[in-house]
Write a protein that holds these residues in place. Structure first.
Motif, PDB file in Angstrom:
ATOM      1  N   PRO A  10      45.504 -15.844  50.942  1.00 23.41           N
ATOM      2  CA  PRO A  10      45.737 -16.098  49.520  1.00 23.41           C
ATOM      3  C   PRO A  10      44.523 -16.592  48.737  1.00 23.41           C
ATOM      4  O   PRO A  10      44.473 -16.447  47.538  1.00 23.41           O
ATOM      5  N   GLY A  11      43.536 -17.139  49.397  1.00 21.71           N
ATOM      6  CA  GLY A  11      42.380 -17.673  48.693  1.00 21.71           C
ATOM      7  C   GLY A  11      41.255 -16.680  48.507  1.00 21.71           C
ATOM      8  O   GLY A  11      40.213 -17.013  47.952  1.00 21.71           O
ATOM      9  N   ILE A  12      41.462 -15.462  48.957  1.00 19.80           N
ATOM     10  CA  ILE A  12      40.386 -14.473  48.923  1.00 19.80           C
ATOM     11  C   ILE A  12      40.000 -14.069  47.504  1.00 19.80           C
ATOM     12  O   ILE A  12      38.898 -13.619  47.261  1.00 19.80           O
ATOM     13  N   SER A  13      40.897 -14.299  46.564  1.00 23.84           N
ATOM     14  CA  SER A  13      40.615 -13.892  45.185  1.00 23.84           C
ATOM     15  C   SER A  13      39.722 -14.881  44.448  1.00 23.84           C
ATOM     16  O   SER A  13      39.269 -14.596  43.346  1.00 23.84           O
ATOM     17  N   GLY A  14      39.460 -16.044  45.009  1.00 24.75           N
ATOM     18  CA  GLY A  14      38.560 -16.982  44.362  1.00 24.75           C
ATOM     19  C   GLY A  14      38.963 -18.430  44.554  1.00 24.75           C
ATOM     20  O   GLY A  14      40.025 -18.737  45.072  1.00 24.75           O
ATOM     21  N   GLN A  15      38.086 -19.289  44.095  1.00 29.52           N
ATOM     22  CA  GLN A  15      38.294 -20.723  44.259  1.00 29.52           C
ATOM     23  C   GLN A  15      39.128 -21.288  43.122  1.00 29.52           C
ATOM     24  O   GLN A  15      39.098 -20.783  42.005  1.00 29.52           O
ATOM     25  N   TYR A  16      39.822 -22.343  43.438  1.00 30.89           N
ATOM     26  CA  TYR A  16      40.565 -23.090  42.433  1.00 30.89           C
ATOM     27  C   TYR A  16      40.768 -24.509  42.937  1.00 30.89           C
ATOM     28  O   TYR A  16      40.633 -24.779  44.117  1.00 30.89           O
ATOM     29  N   SER A  17      41.072 -25.393  42.013  1.00 29.46           N
ATOM     30  CA  SER A  17      41.362 -26.780  42.365  1.00 29.46           C
ATOM     31  C   SER A  17      42.671 -27.179  41.710  1.00 29.46           C
ATOM     32  O   SER A  17      42.943 -26.788  40.570  1.00 29.46           O
ATOM     33  N   ILE A  18      43.461 -27.936  42.432  1.00 25.53           N
ATOM     34  CA  ILE A  18      44.672 -28.506  41.858  1.00 25.53           C
ATOM     35  C   ILE A  18      44.365 -29.968  41.560  1.00 25.53           C
ATOM     36  O   ILE A  18      44.083 -30.742  42.465  1.00 25.53           O
ATOM     37  N   LEU A  19      44.398 -30.298  40.287  1.00 29.27           N
ATOM     38  CA  LEU A  19      44.087 -31.657  39.858  1.00 29.27           C
ATOM     39  C   LEU A  19      45.396 -32.434  39.730  1.00 29.27           C
ATOM     40  O   LEU A  19      46.291 -32.033  38.990  1.00 29.27           O
ATOM     41  N   GLU A  20      45.492 -33.498  40.492  1.00 29.02           N
ATOM     42  CA  GLU A  20      46.679 -34.358  40.444  1.00 29.02           C
ATOM     43  C   GLU A  20      46.237 -35.743  39.996  1.00 29.02           C
ATOM     44  O   GLU A  20      45.130 -36.171  40.296  1.00 29.02           O
ATOM     45  N   PHE A  21      47.104 -36.426  39.285  1.00 30.40           N
ATOM     46  CA  PHE A  21      46.748 -37.703  38.679  1.00 30.40           C
ATOM     47  C   PHE A  21      47.683 -38.806  39.152  1.00 30.40           C
ATOM     48  O   PHE A  21      48.858 -38.558  39.423  1.00 30.40           O
ATOM     49  N   VAL A  30      45.910 -26.796  37.329  1.00 35.55           N
ATOM     50  CA  VAL A  30      45.086 -25.932  38.167  1.00 35.55           C
ATOM     51  C   VAL A  30      43.815 -25.620  37.389  1.00 35.55           C
ATOM     52  O   VAL A  30      43.867 -25.210  36.224  1.00 35.55           O
ATOM     53  N   TYR A  31      42.671 -25.837  38.005  1.00 35.52           N
ATOM     54  CA  TYR A  31      41.374 -25.574  37.399  1.00 35.52           C
ATOM     55  C   TYR A  31      40.742 -24.392  38.118  1.00 35.52           C
ATOM     56  O   TYR A  31      40.589 -24.404  39.338  1.00 35.52           O
ATOM     57  N   ILE A  32      40.376 -23.368  37.337  1.00 33.86           N
ATOM     58  CA  ILE A  32      39.722 -22.175  37.884  1.00 33.86           C
ATOM     59  C   ILE A  32      38.393 -22.019  37.166  1.00 33.86           C
ATOM     60  O   ILE A  32      38.350 -21.883  35.937  1.00 33.86           O
ATOM     61  N   GLU A  33      37.304 -22.074  37.928  1.00 33.98           N
ATOM     62  CA  GLU A  33      35.969 -21.947  37.352  1.00 33.98           C
ATOM     63  C   GLU A  33      35.603 -20.475  37.269  1.00 33.98           C
ATOM     64  O   GLU A  33      35.689 -19.742  38.257  1.00 33.98           O
ATOM     65  N   GLY A  34      35.207 -20.037  36.095  1.00 37.33           N
ATOM     66  CA  GLY A  34      34.813 -18.655  35.893  1.00 37.33           C
ATOM     67  C   GLY A  34      33.325 -18.519  35.640  1.00 37.33           C
ATOM     68  O   GLY A  34      32.607 -19.518  35.500  1.00 37.33           O
ATOM     69  N   VAL A  35      32.857 -17.288  35.535  1.00 35.76           N
ATOM     70  CA  VAL A  35      31.440 -17.024  35.287  1.00 35.76           C
ATOM     71  C   VAL A  35      31.071 -17.398  33.856  1.00 35.76           C
ATOM     72  O   VAL A  35      30.053 -18.034  33.611  1.00 35.76           O
ATOM     73  N   THR A  36      31.920 -17.030  32.904  1.00 36.42           N
ATOM     74  CA  THR A  36      31.602 -17.288  31.501  1.00 36.42           C
ATOM     75  C   THR A  36      32.470 -18.375  30.871  1.00 36.42           C
ATOM     76  O   THR A  36      32.164 -18.856  29.789  1.00 36.42           O
TER      77      THR A  36
END
Length: 81
Positions: A10-21, A30-36
């Motif tokens: 499932p992670g092959i499509s890219g990185q992501y982070s789940i931010l919990e507080f 969910v934070y997804i870092e993109g190129v632009t």
């Protein structure tokens, strides 16, 4: 760590982070870092899908001892040339 031999995951499509507080009134994001640009997903349904994907990744990943063995094996293999 998920070795290449495990195949698609499932992670092959890219990185992501789940931010919990710590404050329960703050929703997870969910934070997804993109190129632009970056993307923040706040809908409970979206966060839920990424949380399930994370659990699938954890289930496929090597445990701590297996990870140590894999890294040692790869280091030895590449040191020999």
């Amino acid at each position: 760590m998920i070795p290449f031999e495990m195949g698609a995951h499932p992670g092959i499509s890219g990185q992501y982070s789940i931010l919990e507080f710590p404050d329960t009134s703050d929703s997870s994001v969910v934070y997804i870092e993109g190129v632009t640009s970056d993307l923040y997903l706040e809908k409970a349904q979206d966060v839920g899908k990424y949380s399930v994907m994370y659990e699938h990744l954890r289930a496929q990943a090597l445990n701590v001892e297996q990870t140590r063995e894999f890294i040692a094996k790869m280091a030895k293999k590449h040191a020999q040339g």
